[in-house]
Design a protein around this motif. Structure first.
Motif, short mmCIF file in Angstrom:
data_model
loop_
_atom_site.label_atom_id
_atom_site.label_comp_id
_atom_site.label_asym_id
_atom_site.label_seq_id
_atom_site.Cartn_x
_atom_site.Cartn_y
_atom_site.Cartn_z
N GLN A 1 0.86 -1.19 0.00
CA GLN A 1 0.00 0.00 0.00
C GLN A 1 0.89 1.23 0.00
O GLN A 1 1.80 1.36 0.82
CB GLN A 1 -0.90 -0.01 1.24
CG GLN A 1 -1.88 1.16 1.25
CD GLN A 1 -2.85 1.10 2.42
OE1 GLN A 1 -3.42 0.05 2.69
NE2 GLN A 1 -3.03 2.21 3.10
N ARG A 2 0.63 2.13 -0.95
CA ARG A 2 1.49 3.33 -1.04
C ARG A 2 0.66 4.54 -1.46
O ARG A 2 -0.33 4.42 -2.18
CB ARG A 2 2.58 3.10 -2.11
CG ARG A 2 3.63 2.08 -1.74
CD ARG A 2 4.83 2.72 -1.07
NE ARG A 2 5.48 3.67 -1.95
CZ ARG A 2 6.34 3.33 -2.92
NH1 ARG A 2 6.64 2.06 -3.12
NH2 ARG A 2 6.88 4.25 -3.68
N THR A 3 1.09 5.70 -0.99
CA THR A 3 0.48 6.95 -1.45
C THR A 3 1.38 7.53 -2.53
O THR A 3 2.59 7.70 -2.31
CB THR A 3 0.33 7.93 -0.28
OG1 THR A 3 -0.43 7.29 0.74
CG2 THR A 3 -0.36 9.21 -0.70
N ASN B 1 -10.14 3.30 0.01
CA ASN B 1 -11.33 4.14 0.17
C ASN B 1 -11.37 4.97 1.45
O ASN B 1 -12.22 5.81 1.60
CB ASN B 1 -12.61 3.30 0.05
CG ASN B 1 -12.72 2.27 1.14
OD1 ASN B 1 -11.78 2.07 1.89
ND2 ASN B 1 -13.85 1.62 1.23
N TRP B 2 -10.42 4.77 2.37
CA TRP B 2 -10.47 5.58 3.57
C TRP B 2 -9.44 6.71 3.56
O TRP B 2 -9.33 7.47 4.49
CB TRP B 2 -10.28 4.72 4.81
CG TRP B 2 -9.06 3.88 4.79
CD1 TRP B 2 -7.79 4.26 5.10
CD2 TRP B 2 -8.99 2.51 4.43
NE1 TRP B 2 -6.93 3.23 4.95
CE2 TRP B 2 -7.65 2.13 4.55
CE3 TRP B 2 -9.94 1.57 4.02
CZ2 TRP B 2 -7.22 0.84 4.26
CZ3 TRP B 2 -9.50 0.31 3.74
CH2 TRP B 2 -8.16 -0.06 3.86
N THR C 1 -3.92 7.15 -2.52
CA THR C 1 -3.34 5.96 -1.90
C THR C 1 -3.87 4.70 -2.60
O THR C 1 -5.08 4.59 -2.84
CB THR C 1 -3.70 5.91 -0.40
OG1 THR C 1 -3.27 7.13 0.19
CG2 THR C 1 -3.02 4.75 0.29
N LYS D 1 -3.75 0.35 -2.98
CA LYS D 1 -3.37 -0.96 -2.44
C LYS D 1 -3.22 -1.88 -3.65
O LYS D 1 -4.13 -1.98 -4.48
CB LYS D 1 -4.48 -1.48 -1.52
CG LYS D 1 -4.02 -2.57 -0.59
CD LYS D 1 -5.05 -2.76 0.49
CE LYS D 1 -4.45 -3.56 1.63
NZ LYS D 1 -5.40 -3.73 2.71
#
Lengths: 161, 696
Positions: free
Chosen positions: B551-553, B636-637, B646, B648
């Motif tokens: 997971q990365r922004t 989604n958060w 962000t 995933k």
């Protein structure tokens, strides 16, 4: 003498300050430790949302779960291990937040019961088979053989007709 | 008007189903009146017609936006596309129960029509059992979860839901109702939901026919192979639909639920898996009864157990017994369903034990050698039942026991199932590899070993290729080896069959294969099903053991690398409005491999402003190849903006084998259920020779 004691006390204070500052620096290093989103998710995927239905924290989209993920991040930043974080969640929300309970009794109940039932069924089945082997061959087999002969004759008739 | 028609049709269907039970049993058992039995049979058809009218009425109400019906109001809205308006029939408890009852009457009418002449002795009892189940579910629709209730405004101004007009009440303004309509749960607005629930329902309900015939055999005392012949084919039909339902459910979860997987070991998923396990055990053990006259009592338990599990699963899903994302809302049907399940199971078990105590379910042969086919099938049954025990305990047993006796609320998740079930699945694949080469009666170990030599060699060769491809994980190689062996065995057995035909008749390989399949559809259909399960097994091992995730922004223009891919974020299309009024945030992704663009992906977040409760969905972007799926979600958060988002990302190796294996499994089941000639092979051959002789 008093001067010497004062110097020693001063040295002690300085040493204590150095140690104290050092430890403060160490703690600050710990608190600013970089935690990746993957590290958070690795723990979040083991924990179930305490209020939702069977959703792990890494996939739950509610605000509460976002807060809990943030809490995992904070705990990781403060140096807690994966096991410590999971134990903390279980202590606060109960064993329903993990896929298999941590409580030894519940864990044993969860993991061993199916095997005990399966083993009992296996033993029961084996005993039944053994008992069947000891009893004479069922008469019905002979009847079946006879009926097979009739079937063969019938088939021959059909073929010849 | 539609509400009145539906309600009256439903009421008459309930009465007709009760009449069918009374007329069939009384006419056959006590009055010995053919006319009464016939009248019972006709009541089955009438129930079907009336339920068609009732279900059709609700469907028309959904299509024509009759929001005064509380059901229509709660699952549809003016902005919903026609397609989802149609699928909203099973979008919530009341509608899906009506649809469920309707499908029971469809199956009952079809089984009565197709088996009336051939199973005349069993039919009155079978009708009684089928219609008892139908009456129960129609009764639930009529008295507890009525989909024909309407909104009414009382003189006091209070708005109430009622099937009948309360005194002095008037209907609310249509415009007001339309504006406040709930709309369908966003998770159900997916093409898969158009097929997945009906398939699952057909699978569940289909088991009512084998159950009814088993019970009719027990009740009538006709315990010959008649009921087995009928029930096997109907079980295959139900099993096919249930398999399809499970597979489509997995695909829907993969596409819509946004967690990169297809099976979450959720209690409701497991509830659908349980009858599949017992039904599969029955499909194997029924062959032993057909070939060797063995396991008569066991088969009765399996076929009745399958339907009992269906009812329990329905109760668990619809009563709120377990927490699950799939569950229906809690309702008053819990207690009646539990009672129905309990009585049905108790009566069935009592009937079996009674017949057994009279010596009417005695086996005709004993189990011979440990490696005989019947022994291996018994072991296979043991594995399926053990899997049933493990899955049932994890889904329902442990949570209920801990809550009742330890005052603790636990839910066993994937962690439990992945600890307990793998040894049993391994055993299942081993048996799948050995059983097809064993023989009925006595099978020598040596002969069995020789038959396995070539498939084993092919397995070792395949594993060698895996190792050359870079796989070094010993556990994974063992898993792949066991699954591959089960696949190679059926491929080699089919090859041997083709070779034998080619040698004897000088046919082309394709013609020989076609001839084999048409002459022995059960055997080669079964082989295909095994092959499908083996292919699915390869996909499950690959996607479970070797899944990669990150997971990365990313800022616009930034990239991330995973599994040999490079993913670049090129920007966001925010607040795009779809035709149905939903708002979409769409990320624009470019996927590169070795520096070259391989795909443009558009993972997105859908937001449904009109829906109450759950009102957003995360739709993945995926790039599929034989090797793996690159699967990306817009998390989604986290906030998304024109600057950063962000993501995933999952790499799911071999996951497509699960879907391809499913196609093979379905094709195999269709082949296995293909009707074949009823005369024995020897007789058919002689008839063929006679025909040829007559021609010359």
């Amino acid at each position: 003498m008093t001067h010497k004691i004062l110097k020693l006390a001063h040295l002690c204070v300085v040493l204590m300050m150095v140690v104290g500052v050092g430890s403060t620096i160490y703690a600050q290093d710990g608190s600013t430790r970089v935690v990746t989103e993957d590290q958070v998710n690795n723990i979040a995927k083991i924990l179930y949302c305490p209020v939702c239905e069977n959703i792990t924290l890494d996939t739950c989209g509610t605000a509460a779960c976002a807060d809990w993920r943030y809490e995992i991040r904070l705990q990781l930043e403060s140096g807690s291990t994966e096991a410590q974080i999971i134990e903390d969640f279980v202590r606060r929300f109960g064993d329903r937040v993990v896929g298999t309970p941590l409580d030894p009794t519940l864990r044993a109940l969860s993991l061993l019961t199916p095997w005990i039932i399966i083993a009992a069924a296996l033993v029961g089945g084996a005993l039944m088979l053994a008992k069947k082997k000891r009893t004479p061959a069922p008469e019905i087999a002979a009847a079946s053989a006879a009926s097979n002969r009739y079937q063969d004759l019938f088939e021959q008739d059909v073929a010849n007709s | 008007m539609l509400a009145e028609i539906g309600l009256i049709a439903c009421l008459f269907a309930f009465v007709a189903s009760l009449y069918a039970i009374l007329a069939s049993v009384y006419g056959e058992r006590f009055a010995h009146s053919e006319a009464m039995v016939l009248s019972g049979r006709n009541a089955v058809y009438l129930t079907f017609v009336l339920m068609t009218i009732a279900t059709g009425g609700l469907q028309i109400a959904l299509m024509t936006e009759q929001y005064q019906l509380t059901y229509v109001w709660s699952v549809s809205s003016p902005s919903m596309p026609t397609f989802f308006r149609a699928t909203a029939l099973w979008g919530s408890q009341a509608g899906s129960l009506l649809f469920w009852s309707y499908l029971i009457t469809v199956f009952a009418a079809a089984a009565t029509f197709l088996n009336w002449k051939s199973q005349r002795r069993l039919m009155p009892y079978a009708i009684a059992y089928m219609m008892a189940v139908a009456a129960f579910f129609i009764g639930l629709s009529l008295f507890i979860e009525n989909p024909f209730e309407r909104w009414w405004v009382l003189p006091s101004g209070e708005v109430v839901a009622s099937a009948f007009i309360p005194a002095g009440a008037v209907a609310p303004a249509a415009r007001q109702l339309a504006e406040s309509a709930n709309g369908l749960n966003p998770l159900l607005r997916h093409f898969g939901m158009a097929i997945h629930p009906p398939m699952l329902y057909l699978g569940f309900i289909g088991f009512v026919i084998p159950f009814a015939f088993a019970m009719s055999a027990l009740a009538s005392g006709d315990l010959s192979s008649n009921w087995i012949k009928v029930s096997r084919r109907w079980t295959l039909v139900a099993w096919l639909f249930l398999s399809l339902g499970l597979l489509l459910g997995g695909r829907w979860a993969y596409d819509v639920l946004g967690w990169g997987g297809y099976w979450g070991w959720d209690p409701v998923e497991n509830a659908a898996f349980l009858p599949w396990l017992i039904g599969t055990a029955y499909l194997h053990s029924v062959m032993i009864q057909e070939k060797r006259g063995m396991l008569k009592t066991w088969n009765m338990f399996l076929v009745i157990g399958t339907f009992s599990t269906v009812i329990f699963a329905t109760f668990a899903t619809r009563s709120g017994l377990v927490d699950s994302v799939h569950s229906f809302a809690r309702s008053g049907i819990g207690f009646p369903m539990f009672l129905f399940w309990f009585l049905l199971t108790i009566v069935s078990v009592w009937l079996i034990l009674w017949r057994r105590s009279r010596g009417e379910l005695k086996d005709e042969h004993r189990v011979s050698g440990i490696f005989s086919r019947e022994s291996l099938f018994v072991l296979n049954n043991f594995v399926f039942v053990a899997l049933f025990v493990a899955v049932f305990w994890g889904s329902f047993g442990a949570p209920i026991v801990s809550e009742l006796f330890m005052n603790t609320n636990i839910t066993l998740g994937a962690d439990y199932f992945l600890r307990v079930t793998p040894p049993l699945f391994i055993l299942m694949y081993i048996l799948m590899g050995i059983a097809p080469v064993s023989a009925w009666g006595i099978s020598a170990v040596g002969r069995l070993g020789v038959s396995l030599l070539i498939p084993l060699a092919l397995t070792v060769l395949s594993l060698g290729l895996f190792v050359l491809g870079g796989m070094t994980d010993a556990g994974a190689l063992l898993g792949y080896g066991i699954v591959l062996l089960s696949g190679w065995v059926v491929v080699y057995e089919t090859f041997r069959g083709v070779q034998a035909r080619r040698k004897a008749r000088n046919e082309s390989p394709l013609r020989a294969l076609a001839a084999l399949a048409t002459r022995s559809p059960r055997r080669y259909g079964g082989y295909m099903v095994h092959l499908g399960i083996a292919v699915i097994g390869l996909g499950v091992i690959g996607s479970t053991l070797f899944q990669q995730e990150t997971q990365r922004t990313l800022a616009v223009g930034q990239s991330l690398q995973i599994g040999g891919y490079e993913m670049r974020y090129d920007g966001l299309l925010a607040n795009q409005v779809a035709e149905d009024g939903r708002l979409m945030d769409i990320a624009q992704i470019v996927l590169l491999r070795d520096g070259a663009e391989v795909a443009h992906l558009r993972p997105r977040r859908d937001f449904f402003p009109e829906s109450s409760g759950m009102n957003s969905m995360t739709i993945a972007g995926a790039h599929s190849t034989l090797e793996n799926d690159f699967y990306v979600l817009l998390v989604n958060w986290e906030t998304v903006s024109a600057n950063s988002a962000t993501f995933k990302v999952y790499i799911n190796p071999l996951i497509n084998l699960i879907w391809w294996g499913s196609f093979i499994l379905i094709a195999g089941t269709l082949l296995a259920g293909y009707p074949r000639e009823t005369l024995p092979a020897r007789v058919r051959e002689k008839l063929q020779l006679a025909r040829e002789g007559a021609r010359t």
